[in-house]
Structures are given as C-alpha cells and as structure tokens.
Scaffold this active site. Structure first.
Site, mmCIF file in Angstrom:
data_model
loop_
_atom_site.group_PDB
_atom_site.id
_atom_site.type_symbol
_atom_site.label_atom_id
_atom_site.label_comp_id
_atom_site.label_asym_id
_atom_site.label_seq_id
_atom_site.Cartn_x
_atom_site.Cartn_y
_atom_site.Cartn_z
ATOM 1 N N ASP A 1 17.975 84.300 -6.620
ATOM 2 C CA ASP A 1 17.964 84.010 -5.178
ATOM 3 C C ASP A 1 17.591 85.267 -4.387
ATOM 4 O O ASP A 1 18.401 85.846 -3.667
ATOM 5 C CB ASP A 1 19.342 83.480 -4.763
ATOM 6 C CG ASP A 1 19.384 82.971 -3.327
ATOM 7 O OD1 ASP A 1 18.302 82.823 -2.721
ATOM 8 O OD2 ASP A 1 20.503 82.717 -2.825
ATOM 9 N N SER B 1 24.092 85.757 4.206
ATOM 10 C CA SER B 1 23.126 85.649 3.110
ATOM 11 C C SER B 1 22.057 86.725 3.215
ATOM 12 O O SER B 1 21.524 86.990 4.292
ATOM 13 C CB SER B 1 22.448 84.276 3.136
ATOM 14 O OG SER B 1 23.321 83.280 2.718
ATOM 15 N N HIS C 1 16.949 81.683 -0.326
ATOM 16 C CA HIS C 1 17.310 80.446 0.375
ATOM 17 C C HIS C 1 17.324 80.602 1.892
ATOM 18 O O HIS C 1 17.554 79.626 2.611
ATOM 19 C CB HIS C 1 18.658 79.909 -0.119
ATOM 20 C CG HIS C 1 19.848 80.675 0.352
ATOM 21 N ND1 HIS C 1 20.446 81.645 -0.413
ATOM 22 C CD2 HIS C 1 20.559 80.609 1.503
ATOM 23 C CE1 HIS C 1 21.481 82.141 0.253
ATOM 24 N NE2 HIS C 1 21.568 81.527 1.416
#
Length: 262
Positions: free
Chosen positions: A114, A212, A69
């Site tokens: 992810d 992230s 993402h």
C-alpha cells in the site's frame, strides 16, 4: 484517512503461505499531542477533496511517498510546510501532482504494498519549514519493542473530525505473531513480512482516519507508511495500526521509479 477494513482468508494454509512470502516477491492521531509548529518539516498534507485528507513524506524536492489507497483527483493539493489545515500560513507551498506511481504489486484486498509515489509539478523550495525525509539505507525489519513516532492531521478519536493542527504519538512495534493471534487481527487480514504493527497493547495510542500515508519513524529512521487499522476503532488494543514496511523490495522500487521518471 487511514484505511479500515476486514478481509477473510480462505484457509490457514493460505495464511501461513502469505506470512512466508519472501521479500523479493513481486488518521487523526489517537493519544498524541500537538507538535511544535513546523518541527516536522518533512510532513506533507494531501487535500484530496473537501471531505478527505491523507498525509505523506517529502522524499525528494519533487517527490512524495504516501499510501496507494489515498485516491487523488485533478483538484487534489499537495501542501508542504503546513502546521494548520485551515489557517493561512506563509510557510505553505501548495502544489499539484504531475503523475501518480502506485506500487505495481499493490493488492487492495490484502493491502500488501500500500504505497504510492507522487511526482510533483514543480520542485519544493527547501528551507527550515520544508525539508526532505531521507529513506533508510537498508530495508531492515523493525524489532518488536522498538519505540516509534507517527504524525498526522487525522482524527483524535473515532467520532471526531480531523485535527486542524499536526499531532504526533509515540507507539511501539508489536510482534507480528501477536498481531496475527486470535486476540488481535486473527489473520484477518494477515500481517505479513512487509508490514509492521505498531501501537500499544493497552490501546489508546494509534494513528487514525486522515493519517494514511504518514511516515513511521523508529529511532529517527523512516521505516514505514501508515496503511490501515480496525474500522472505527482507532486505538483499540485488538487492532493496532498497520504500516507498510520500507523493505528492500519497496526501497528498490522507489529508487528505480524516481530514476526512470521523466
């Protein structure tokens, strides 16, 4: 940015089936401390644009593993050997991305898979400031109660901006049954077998927006990649951080992708 979101499962039967999917089917740091400069030489800073950062791990001289993402553009920079975001450091190696390889079964709705590989335009110069983080030999699960660490340049609290320097926090793997219960994620989203929950049941220790893609290390072994948590509630005991497990199928994809790339 650690992704923060909520998703509504259509029924309990769907939830249960997702939890039982076999593995072969297709943030600033909250509560942590600044690390000794360049003591985590495998860490990669991803400057996506002027307002967004992610992190990653250098897993080969010209390959970085991060979260799917994390959206890059033509001007995004991959920065190796960094401790400070803003300061000029002679240790930094700034590179561009040749090609992105998102995990083919990545599902933005559930955040399953992810993961993303970044092939760099050139090979990194390996030294004491820039080193490779080796993948685990096996895609084993991580037992609840295992102590882990996650580092990053993300927020230190929910209303803060990024940390200028690299920070790290100690967190504990939390049983999926606990993470999926009504006092935590309540199957919204489902924390499946290819994810792990980690943090503190008392809260206050977590990854956050900007983290992230950061690697999760458990007992010194690379076990996962930072993915998501509760929106604007980093460190909340009701929503520990969720990490994509480097399971057998994920490791096979990484190895085959690198071997097959031109």
């Amino acid at each position: 940015m650690r992704n923060s979101y909520r998703f509504l499962a259509s029924s309990l039967s769907v939830v249960v089936s997702l939890l039982l999917i076999p593995e072969d089917v297709c943030e600033k740091i909250i509560g942590g401390n600044e690390v000794t400069p360049h003591s985590r030489p495998y860490m990669v800073l991803l400057s996506l644009d002027r307002k967004t950062i992610c992190a990653g791990a250098l897993i080969a001289k010209d390959w970085v593993l991060t979260a799917a993402h994390c959206n890059l553009n033509k001007r995004s920079q991959v920065i190796l050997g960094a401790h400070s975001i803003t300061r000029e450091e002679p240790t930094k190696q700034i590179m561009l991305v040749k090609k992105e390889f998102p995990y083919p079964c990545y599902d933005p709705a559930t955040r399953e898979g992810d993961l993303k590989l970044l092939q760099l335009m050139e090979k990194a110069k390996i030294n004491k400031y820039v080193t490779i983080l080796h993948l685990p030999k096996k895609g084993d699960d991580v037992k609840p109660g295992t102590m882990c660490q996650v580092a990053g340049w993300g927020r230190t609290h929910n209303s803060a901006s990024w940390s200028d320097t690299l920070r790290e926090v100690n967190i504990t793997i939390i049983d999926r049954k606990v993470c999926n219960d009504r006092n935590h994620y309540n199957f919204n989203p489902v924390i499946g077998m290819n994810m792990v929950c980690a943090g503190s049941l008392r809260g206050g220790r977590d990854s956050c927006n900007g983290d992230s893609g950061s690697p999760l290390l458990c007992e010194g072994v690379f076990r996962g990649v930072t993915s998501f948590g509760l929106e604007n509630k980093c460190g909340d005991p009701r929503g520990p951080g969720v990490y994509i497990l480097l399971s057998k199928k994920h490791l096979n994809w990484i190895i085959m992708t690198i071997k097959g790339a031109v």
